[in-house]
Scaffold this motif. Structure first.
Motif, PDB file in Angstrom:
ATOM      1  N   VAL A  59      84.704  63.983  62.675  1.00 46.59           N
ATOM      2  CA  VAL A  59      85.872  64.881  62.740  1.00 46.59           C
ATOM      3  C   VAL A  59      87.184  64.082  62.704  1.00 46.59           C
ATOM      4  N   ALA A  60      87.088  62.832  62.232  1.00 48.27           N
ATOM      5  CA  ALA A  60      88.270  61.964  62.232  1.00 48.27           C
ATOM      6  C   ALA A  60      89.411  62.541  61.400  1.00 48.27           C
ATOM      7  N   HIS A  61      89.085  63.454  60.451  1.00 46.63           N
ATOM      8  CA  HIS A  61      90.134  64.042  59.595  1.00 46.63           C
ATOM      9  C   HIS A  61      90.881  65.181  60.299  1.00 46.63           C
ATOM     10  N   LEU A  62      90.460  65.555  61.503  1.00 47.56           N
ATOM     11  CA  LEU A  62      91.080  66.673  62.221  1.00 47.56           C
ATOM     12  C   LEU A  62      91.898  66.122  63.391  1.00 47.56           C
ATOM     13  N   ASP A  63      93.234  66.251  63.322  1.00 51.18           N
ATOM     14  CA  ASP A  63      94.022  65.557  64.343  1.00 51.18           C
ATOM     15  C   ASP A  63      94.179  66.334  65.640  1.00 51.18           C
ATOM     16  N   ASN A  64      93.687  67.563  65.715  1.00 51.44           N
ATOM     17  CA  ASN A  64      93.778  68.305  66.983  1.00 51.44           C
ATOM     18  C   ASN A  64      92.409  68.472  67.648  1.00 51.44           C
ATOM     19  N   VAL A  65      91.476  67.563  67.332  1.00 55.30           N
ATOM     20  CA  VAL A  65      90.126  67.654  67.887  1.00 55.30           C
ATOM     21  C   VAL A  65      89.794  66.395  68.698  1.00 55.30           C
ATOM     22  N   ASP A  66      89.296  66.608  69.927  1.00 50.59           N
ATOM     23  CA  ASP A  66      88.824  65.499  70.766  1.00 50.59           C
ATOM     24  C   ASP A  66      87.368  65.751  71.159  1.00 50.59           C
ATOM     25  N   ILE A  67      86.702  64.685  71.581  1.00 51.53           N
ATOM     26  CA  ILE A  67      85.274  64.778  71.898  1.00 51.53           C
ATOM     27  C   ILE A  67      85.038  64.336  73.336  1.00 51.53           C
ATOM     28  N   VAL A  68      84.150  65.039  74.025  1.00 53.74           N
ATOM     29  CA  VAL A  68      83.655  64.541  75.310  1.00 53.74           C
ATOM     30  C   VAL A  68      82.131  64.628  75.280  1.00 53.74           C
ATOM     31  N   SER A  69      81.481  63.755  76.030  1.00 55.37           N
ATOM     32  CA  SER A  69      80.028  63.902  76.194  1.00 55.37           C
ATOM     33  C   SER A  69      79.749  63.744  77.677  1.00 55.37           C
ATOM     34  N   VAL A  70      79.180  64.766  78.269  1.00 55.92           N
ATOM     35  CA  VAL A  70      78.967  64.763  79.711  1.00 55.92           C
ATOM     36  C   VAL A  70      77.649  65.442  80.059  1.00 55.92           C
ATOM     37  N   SER A  71      77.136  65.055  81.200  1.00 58.19           N
ATOM     38  CA  SER A  71      75.901  65.652  81.683  1.00 58.19           C
ATOM     39  C   SER A  71      76.260  66.503  82.895  1.00 58.19           C
ATOM     40  N   THR A  72      76.738  67.715  82.628  1.00 55.08           N
ATOM     41  CA  THR A  72      77.200  68.582  83.705  1.00 55.08           C
ATOM     42  C   THR A  72      77.139  70.028  83.237  1.00 55.08           C
ATOM     43  N   LEU A  73      77.591  70.936  84.071  1.00 55.67           N
ATOM     44  CA  LEU A  73      77.660  72.340  83.655  1.00 55.67           C
ATOM     45  C   LEU A  73      78.797  72.536  82.671  1.00 55.67           C
ATOM     46  N   LEU A  74      78.553  73.376  81.688  1.00 56.57           N
ATOM     47  CA  LEU A  74      79.601  73.663  80.698  1.00 56.57           C
ATOM     48  C   LEU A  74      80.847  74.254  81.355  1.00 56.57           C
ATOM     49  N   VAL A  75      80.663  75.133  82.329  1.00 58.22           N
ATOM     50  CA  VAL A  75      81.842  75.759  82.949  1.00 58.22           C
ATOM     51  C   VAL A  75      82.706  74.731  83.681  1.00 58.22           C
ATOM     52  N   MET A 102      73.856  83.066  77.602  1.00 60.03           N
ATOM     53  CA  MET A 102      74.669  81.946  78.099  1.00 60.03           C
ATOM     54  C   MET A 102      76.130  82.368  78.267  1.00 60.03           C
ATOM     55  N   ALA A 103      76.636  83.168  77.319  1.00 56.77           N
ATOM     56  CA  ALA A 103      78.035  83.619  77.405  1.00 56.77           C
ATOM     57  C   ALA A 103      78.239  84.460  78.663  1.00 56.77           C
ATOM     58  N   GLN A 104      77.277  85.322  78.946  1.00 57.65           N
ATOM     59  CA  GLN A 104      77.407  86.179  80.127  1.00 57.65           C
ATOM     60  C   GLN A 104      77.297  85.365  81.409  1.00 57.65           C
ATOM     61  N   MET A 105      76.381  84.386  81.422  1.00 59.91           N
ATOM     62  CA  MET A 105      76.250  83.526  82.615  1.00 59.91           C
ATOM     63  C   MET A 105      77.532  82.721  82.825  1.00 59.91           C
ATOM     64  N   ASN A 106      78.048  82.128  81.752  1.00 58.17           N
ATOM     65  CA  ASN A 106      79.250  81.310  81.896  1.00 58.17           C
ATOM     66  C   ASN A 106      80.441  82.149  82.363  1.00 58.17           C
ATOM     67  N   SER A 108      80.201  84.897  84.168  1.00 58.96           N
ATOM     68  CA  SER A 108      79.951  85.244  85.572  1.00 58.96           C
ATOM     69  C   SER A 108      80.267  84.077  86.497  1.00 58.96           C
ATOM     70  N   LEU A 109      79.945  82.853  86.033  1.00 58.48           N
ATOM     71  CA  LEU A 109      80.175  81.676  86.875  1.00 58.48           C
ATOM     72  C   LEU A 109      81.656  81.354  87.033  1.00 58.48           C
ATOM     73  N   SER A 110      82.424  81.573  85.960  1.00 55.12           N
ATOM     74  CA  SER A 110      83.786  81.011  85.984  1.00 55.12           C
ATOM     75  C   SER A 110      84.865  81.902  85.387  1.00 55.12           C
ATOM     76  N   GLY A 111      84.453  82.985  84.757  1.00 60.15           N
ATOM     77  CA  GLY A 111      85.455  83.856  84.118  1.00 60.15           C
ATOM     78  C   GLY A 111      85.803  83.437  82.697  1.00 60.15           C
ATOM     79  N   VAL A 112      85.263  82.293  82.236  1.00 60.36           N
ATOM     80  CA  VAL A 112      85.621  81.834  80.880  1.00 60.36           C
ATOM     81  C   VAL A 112      84.967  82.728  79.820  1.00 60.36           C
ATOM     82  N   GLU A 113      85.738  83.069  78.806  1.00 63.56           N
ATOM     83  CA  GLU A 113      85.230  83.905  77.718  1.00 63.56           C
ATOM     84  C   GLU A 113      84.562  83.037  76.647  1.00 63.56           C
TER      85      GLU A 113
END
Ligand code: PNS
Length: 162
Positions: A59-75, A102-106, A108-113
């Protein structure tokens, strides 16, 4: 500022994923791609750092995109990056059932749409699981993945006799 969080296992990242990221990058001020563990998937081909690097190179051609890699809950990632919404691609009806859950769980957990982007039909059959299999047996994955991922797959299976 609107921030889209595009999560996935990305094992590996393919052209269908890239299309979703490119479309999200046009709709939001900023996009964070998050490579995460999917505990439903027993084993992975690439570790999270390898996935993060291949996505960053893809995605190096996209200047408004960043990457993270983590082992945690998405919310937790959504909260940490202050995401406006989670964005996921939908290839087919078969994706919908688990994505809805997953969308409904997320939410419910945090309010994120969660917002869904229907992938282009030309990418709807591409799946990381199939790409791992094709690459393992020496098939050509170049039509389906960005060049950095093709290099990564070739390196992974180099010298391996199917
Ligand atoms: O590409 P995938 O495998 O469909 O992505 C699924 C993923 C990684 C987004 C999902 O497994 C996930 O969110 N993992 C992080 C752990 C988590 O938050 N689990 C609860 C999901 S409701």
């Amino acid at each position: 500022m609107s921030i889209a969080l595009v999560p996935g296992s990305f094992d590996p990242f393919h052209n269908g994923h890239l299309e979703v990221v490119e479309r999200a990058a046009r709709l939001f001020d900023s996009v964070i791609v998050a490579a995460l563990r999917n505990p439903q998937k027993a084993s992975s081909l690439f570790d999270l750092d390898e996935r993060r690097q291949m996505i960053a190179d893809s995605v190096a051609h996209l200047d408004n995109v960043d990457i993270v890699s983590v082992s945690t809950l998405l919310v937790d990632v959504a909260r940490d990056v202050n995401a406006s919404a989670i964005v996921k691609g939908l290839r087919a009806v078969s994706d919908f059932e688990s994505e809805l859950q997953m969308a409904q769980m997320n939410r419910s957990l945090s309010g994120v749409e969660t917002l869904f982007i229907p992938t282009s039909s030309k990418y709807s059959f591409i799946a990381s699981r199939l790409l791992r299999e094709v690459a393992r047996y020496g098939g050509d994955v170049s039509p389906f993945v960005p060049p950095p991922v093709q290099v990564g797959l070739m390196a992974k299976f180099e010298g391996e006799q199917a």
